[in-house]
Design an enzyme around this catalytic site. Structure first.
Site, PDB file in Angstrom:
ATOM      1  N   LEU A   1      49.926  58.801 124.219  1.00  0.00           N
ATOM      2  CA  LEU A   1      49.436  57.695 124.310  1.00  0.00           C
ATOM      3  C   LEU A   1      48.268  57.058 123.283  1.00  0.00           C
ATOM      4  O   LEU A   1      48.272  56.191 122.563  1.00  0.00           O
ATOM      5  CB  LEU A   1      49.068  57.110 125.585  1.00  0.00           C
ATOM      6  CG  LEU A   1      48.088  55.942 125.916  1.00  0.00           C
ATOM      7  CD1 LEU A   1      49.223  54.866 125.868  1.00  0.00           C
ATOM      8  CD2 LEU A   1      47.352  55.999 127.314  1.00  0.00           C
TER       9      LEU A   1
ATOM     10  N   LYS B   1      43.153  52.294 144.347  1.00  0.00           N
ATOM     11  CA  LYS B   1      42.727  52.854 145.487  1.00  0.00           C
ATOM     12  C   LYS B   1      41.244  52.872 145.602  1.00  0.00           C
ATOM     13  O   LYS B   1      40.638  52.737 144.643  1.00  0.00           O
ATOM     14  CB  LYS B   1      43.552  54.502 145.563  1.00  0.00           C
ATOM     15  CG  LYS B   1      42.748  55.213 144.221  1.00  0.00           C
ATOM     16  CD  LYS B   1      43.594  56.525 144.263  1.00  0.00           C
ATOM     17  CE  LYS B   1      43.134  57.201 143.091  1.00  0.00           C
ATOM     18  NZ  LYS B   1      43.947  58.780 142.766  1.00  0.00           N
TER      19      LYS B   1
ATOM     20  N   ARG C   1      52.448  57.044 132.148  1.00  0.00           N
ATOM     21  CA  ARG C   1      53.338  56.762 133.413  1.00  0.00           C
ATOM     22  C   ARG C   1      52.648  56.602 134.634  1.00  0.00           C
ATOM     23  O   ARG C   1      52.207  57.459 135.336  1.00  0.00           O
ATOM     24  CB  ARG C   1      54.264  58.171 133.597  1.00  0.00           C
ATOM     25  CG  ARG C   1      55.499  58.093 132.741  1.00  0.00           C
ATOM     26  CD  ARG C   1      56.187  59.308 133.106  1.00  0.00           C
ATOM     27  NE  ARG C   1      57.623  59.295 132.431  1.00  0.00           N
ATOM     28  CZ  ARG C   1      58.429  60.431 132.202  1.00  0.00           C
ATOM     29  NH1 ARG C   1      57.912  61.522 132.929  1.00  0.00           N
ATOM     30  NH2 ARG C   1      59.598  60.132 131.759  1.00  0.00           N
TER      31      ARG C   1
ATOM     32  N   GLY D   1      50.434  55.550 137.604  1.00  0.00           N
ATOM     33  CA  GLY D   1      50.684  55.962 139.129  1.00  0.00           C
ATOM     34  C   GLY D   1      51.523  57.240 139.532  1.00  0.00           C
ATOM     35  O   GLY D   1      51.465  57.511 140.516  1.00  0.00           O
TER      36      GLY D   1
ATOM     37  N   GLY E   1      51.367  60.578 138.123  1.00  0.00           N
ATOM     38  CA  GLY E   1      50.613  61.825 138.019  1.00  0.00           C
ATOM     39  C   GLY E   1      50.116  62.260 139.361  1.00  0.00           C
ATOM     40  O   GLY E   1      50.774  62.664 140.351  1.00  0.00           O
ATOM     41  N   LEU E   2      48.771  62.122 139.347  1.00  0.00           N
ATOM     42  CA  LEU E   2      48.054  62.651 140.324  1.00  0.00           C
ATOM     43  C   LEU E   2      48.285  61.630 141.565  1.00  0.00           C
ATOM     44  O   LEU E   2      48.137  62.042 142.752  1.00  0.00           O
ATOM     45  CB  LEU E   2      46.404  62.804 140.046  1.00  0.00           C
ATOM     46  CG  LEU E   2      46.106  63.852 139.133  1.00  0.00           C
ATOM     47  CD1 LEU E   2      44.696  63.775 138.359  1.00  0.00           C
ATOM     48  CD2 LEU E   2      46.393  65.407 139.633  1.00  0.00           C
ATOM     49  N   ASP E   3      48.528  60.714 141.353  1.00  0.00           N
ATOM     50  CA  ASP E   3      48.748  59.471 142.597  1.00  0.00           C
ATOM     51  C   ASP E   3      50.041  59.658 143.233  1.00  0.00           C
ATOM     52  O   ASP E   3      50.149  59.293 144.403  1.00  0.00           O
ATOM     53  CB  ASP E   3      48.658  58.063 141.878  1.00  0.00           C
ATOM     54  CG  ASP E   3      47.167  57.714 141.526  1.00  0.00           C
ATOM     55  OD1 ASP E   3      46.183  58.314 142.039  1.00  0.00           O
ATOM     56  OD2 ASP E   3      46.708  56.623 140.741  1.00  0.00           O
TER      57      ASP E   3
ATOM     58  N   LEU F   1      54.312  62.756 127.779  1.00  0.00           N
ATOM     59  CA  LEU F   1      54.234  64.136 126.915  1.00  0.00           C
ATOM     60  C   LEU F   1      55.635  64.702 127.034  1.00  0.00           C
ATOM     61  O   LEU F   1      56.133  64.965 127.920  1.00  0.00           O
ATOM     62  CB  LEU F   1      52.869  64.871 127.183  1.00  0.00           C
ATOM     63  CG  LEU F   1      51.848  64.015 126.916  1.00  0.00           C
ATOM     64  CD1 LEU F   1      50.484  64.666 127.327  1.00  0.00           C
ATOM     65  CD2 LEU F   1      51.720  63.715 125.358  1.00  0.00           C
TER      66      LEU F   1
END
Length: 145
Positions: free
Chosen positions: A13, A77, A112, A114, A116-118, A145
């Site tokens: 990105l 959040k 991408r 929301g 990944g960690l979300d 990636l």
């Protein structure tokens, strides 16, 4: 006439996005960006005090202007350790669309969002982006990636 387009491509990105595109990513209302791509945004663009001053709530979007480029922070959040609901994610995308129209943003590059960690499902995220931005004159490129 709508010129909405959405594509997903492999790339970085921060390296591969069009220099004229605005950037966007998801954060928590507490503005603690300590992991994932949020940490990269924090290191690159700083501005936590500027973001705090905007007093945005969950479902809204704060933003910075850096080198003639908008950097959008979708607040999905309340706290960094929470997971966003699908409803709050969608609300923040609606706010993002409104901001893009108001600020005449024609290109938007995102990770991408929301996913990944979300932990949101990629198919859900793509569906919501398409639903929210259809009818809008914007080109969205999602990088992975």
């Amino acid at each position: 006439m709508s010129n909405f387009s959405f594509k997903e491509i492999q790339g970085d990105l921060f390296v591969d996005s069009d220099e004229n595109d605005a950037l966007a990513h998801c954060i928590s209302q507490d503005l603690r960006m300590g992991k994932g791509i949020a940490l990269s945004f924090l290191k690159k663009y700083k501005g936590v005090d500027e973001l705090k001053a905007q007093k945005k709530q969950v479902g809204q979007v704060a933003y910075l202007l850096r080198e003639n480029r908008y950097i959008f922070y979708l607040i999905t959040k309340s706290n960094v350790n929470d997971k966003p609901t699908e409803e709050n994610f969608e609300k923040s995308l609606v706010d993002l669309r409104n901001l893009c129209e108001k600020l005449n943003v024609q290109g938007l590059s995102v990770p991408r969002l929301g996913t990944g960690l979300d932990g949101l499902k990629l198919e859900f995220v793509k569906d919501v982006i398409n639903r929210v931005f259809t009818g809008c004159n914007i080109r969205i490129t999602m990088y992975y990636l």
